[in-house]
Motif scaffolding. Structure first.
Motif, short mmCIF file in Angstrom:
data_model
loop_
_atom_site.label_atom_id
_atom_site.label_comp_id
_atom_site.label_asym_id
_atom_site.label_seq_id
_atom_site.Cartn_x
_atom_site.Cartn_y
_atom_site.Cartn_z
N UNK A 172 0.91 14.07 5.20
CA UNK A 172 -0.20 14.37 4.82
C UNK A 172 -0.09 14.75 6.68
N UNK A 173 -0.23 13.07 7.03
CA UNK A 173 -0.55 12.81 8.70
C UNK A 173 -0.22 14.25 9.40
N UNK A 174 -0.72 14.36 10.84
CA UNK A 174 -0.29 15.56 11.38
C UNK A 174 0.40 15.58 12.24
N UNK A 175 1.91 16.02 12.95
CA UNK A 175 1.64 15.02 14.65
C UNK A 175 1.95 15.92 15.96
N UNK A 176 0.57 15.70 16.52
CA UNK A 176 0.33 15.89 17.84
C UNK A 176 0.99 15.70 18.99
N UNK A 177 0.86 16.02 19.62
CA UNK A 177 1.83 16.05 21.60
C UNK A 177 0.59 16.14 22.60
N UNK A 178 0.95 15.13 23.46
CA UNK A 178 -0.21 14.80 24.62
C UNK A 178 -0.68 16.27 25.56
N UNK A 179 -1.50 17.13 25.24
CA UNK A 179 -1.38 18.07 26.69
C UNK A 179 -1.30 19.09 25.95
N UNK A 180 -0.90 19.20 24.78
CA UNK A 180 -0.92 20.86 23.94
C UNK A 180 -1.64 20.66 22.74
N UNK A 181 -3.01 21.32 22.79
CA UNK A 181 -3.78 21.38 21.98
C UNK A 181 -3.04 21.79 20.41
N UNK A 182 -3.78 21.28 19.67
CA UNK A 182 -2.96 21.32 18.05
C UNK A 182 -3.77 22.99 17.83
N UNK A 183 -2.54 23.56 17.18
CA UNK A 183 -3.71 24.80 16.98
C UNK A 183 -2.60 25.92 16.24
N UNK A 184 -1.68 25.48 15.39
CA UNK A 184 -0.87 26.05 14.61
C UNK A 184 -1.11 27.32 14.11
N UNK A 185 -0.21 28.24 13.85
CA UNK A 185 -0.34 29.50 13.23
C UNK A 185 -0.42 29.24 12.06
N UNK A 186 -0.81 29.92 11.23
CA UNK A 186 -0.99 29.76 9.81
C UNK A 186 0.39 30.07 9.19
N UNK A 187 1.05 31.56 9.26
CA UNK A 187 2.60 31.11 9.35
C UNK A 187 3.02 32.11 10.63
N UNK A 188 4.29 31.41 10.84
CA UNK A 188 5.09 31.53 12.40
C UNK A 188 5.76 33.28 11.83
N UNK A 189 5.48 34.05 12.52
CA UNK A 189 5.99 35.46 12.98
C UNK A 189 7.15 35.39 13.29
N UNK A 190 8.08 35.65 12.56
CA UNK A 190 9.87 36.38 13.50
C UNK A 190 9.76 36.52 13.94
N UNK A 191 9.16 37.84 14.22
CA UNK A 191 9.72 38.17 14.88
C UNK A 191 9.32 37.94 16.91
N UNK A 192 7.97 37.10 17.08
CA UNK A 192 7.65 37.18 17.86
C UNK A 192 8.94 35.38 18.30
N UNK A 193 9.65 34.85 17.24
CA UNK A 193 10.35 33.97 17.68
C UNK A 193 9.63 32.57 19.04
N UNK A 194 8.75 32.40 17.77
CA UNK A 194 7.79 30.83 18.73
C UNK A 194 8.06 29.72 18.62
N UNK A 195 9.09 29.78 17.58
CA UNK A 195 9.96 28.38 16.84
C UNK A 195 10.96 28.43 18.30
N UNK A 196 11.57 28.97 18.57
CA UNK A 196 13.13 29.54 19.21
C UNK A 196 12.65 29.79 20.94
N UNK A 197 10.95 30.31 21.19
CA UNK A 197 10.59 30.43 22.99
C UNK A 197 10.33 27.93 23.17
#
Length: 318
Positions: A254-279
């Motif tokens: 349950x611990x959340x993983x962060x990245x310095x310089x990139x605020x954590x604001x995850x989508x509720x569910x990634x839209x496959x058409x927008x290919x966010x993970x692929x980017x």
């Protein structure tokens, strides 16, 4: 002779005395029984009276509660109507068109046209002839308000990915695919997630059991050989070797993983058409110190440490 007569009289008197006592005793017993019967009748009458009073009180209580509920329902109905009217006004202010619903009570946003009576209809042309300018002014429609600007979409970066620490609580081979593991992963939620991973060729089964992993939890669930996978285990990867990423010591499901310089604001569910993970994927890599990074910034659990690979340096994370 006299002696025998006296004896007989004495015996008779004695018997009379005994019979009189029995009679008196029986009379008292009858009086007691009559008293008991009378007491029973009075008790029964009292019970009936109490039951009637209780029934009356219950009816009064039910009637009172019914009246209170009627008043409460009427007040709630007024509140609902007021809220609906306010909602309609807000939607109109934001330029949202309202569609009349047949049978609705005041929910149409445009008033119904009024049909003039015969005298009014006869006078209408005269009024129009006398005040043509005024009519033109009235016919002008107010300019529609511009719709509110849509909220800008968050930038496409690692902050849109829901990365969390999880623990594999159950793992086995997929029944219909030799190269897939079927896992149950505790991500700190009410129930473990089902995850399908193609790691059979790279990670032994015993190394998968009860280990901490980093999981991406907002991928759209997808079926893999008939089983719906609800997340993805993050790994350092080359064509020849794959290593499951390890959370820092002290991390818990349950611990959340962060990245310095990139605020954590995850989508509720990634839209496959927008290919966010692929980017994001080309910039997810381990560095020379085995730390998993995004564009050189370390993935970490705040206050506990970095996410790392075992041996793979400067390779893709996926």
């Amino acid at each position: 002779m006299l002696r025998r007569t006296a004896t007989t009289v004495g015996s008779a008197c004695k018997n009379y005395g005994l019979n009189f006592k029995k009679f008196a005793k029986n009379r008292r017993t009858m009086a007691d029984l009559q008293q008991i019967a009378s007491n029973n009748e009075r008790a029964e009458a009292l019970i009936n009276s109490i039951e009637a009073e209780i029934s009356g009180l219950q009816q009064q209580l039910v009637a009172r509660q019914k009246q209170e509920l009627i008043k409460e329902n009427a007040a709630l109905a007024k509140e609902v109507e007021a809220a609906l009217a306010q909602l309609v006004q807000l939607e109109l202010r934001n330029g949202k068109k309202q569609i009349p619903v047949p049978g609705s009570r005041g929910f149409c946003t445009s008033a119904a046209p009024v049909v003039p009576t015969a005298p009014a209809a006869a006078e209408a042309p005269k009024a129009a002839a006398k005040e043509p300018k005024e009519k033109k002014v009235k016919e002008k429609k107010p300019a529609a308000e511009k719709p509110a600007a849509a909220a800008p979409e968050a930038p496409v970066d690692v902050g849109r990915l829901d990365l969390r620490v999880g623990r594999i609580v159950e793992v086995g081979r997929h029944p219909d695919a030799d190269s897939l593991y079927l896992e149950k992963i505790d991500c700190g939620e009410a129930a473990p997630r089902t995850v399908v991973s193609g790691l059979v060729k790279f990670v032994p089964l015993e190394e998968m059991q009860n280990r901490l992993v980093v999981v991406m939890c907002n991928l759209k669930p997808a079926k893999m050989r008939g089983v719906t996978s609800e997340a993805m285990v993050m790994c350092a990867s080359t064509p020849e070797k794959v290593e499951v990423l390890s959370p820092p010591a002290g991390a818990v499901p349950g611990d959340l993983v962060h990245c310095e310089g990139y605020p954590r604001q995850p989508d509720a569910q990634l839209n496959p058409k927008k290919k966010i993970f692929e980017a994001c994927a080309p910039d997810l890599m381990t560095n020379a110190d085995l730390v998993a990074c995004y564009k050189g910034a370390a993935l970490h659990v705040p206050g506990k440490g970095n996410v790392v690979a075992q041996t793979l340096k400067n390779v893709n994370v996926k």
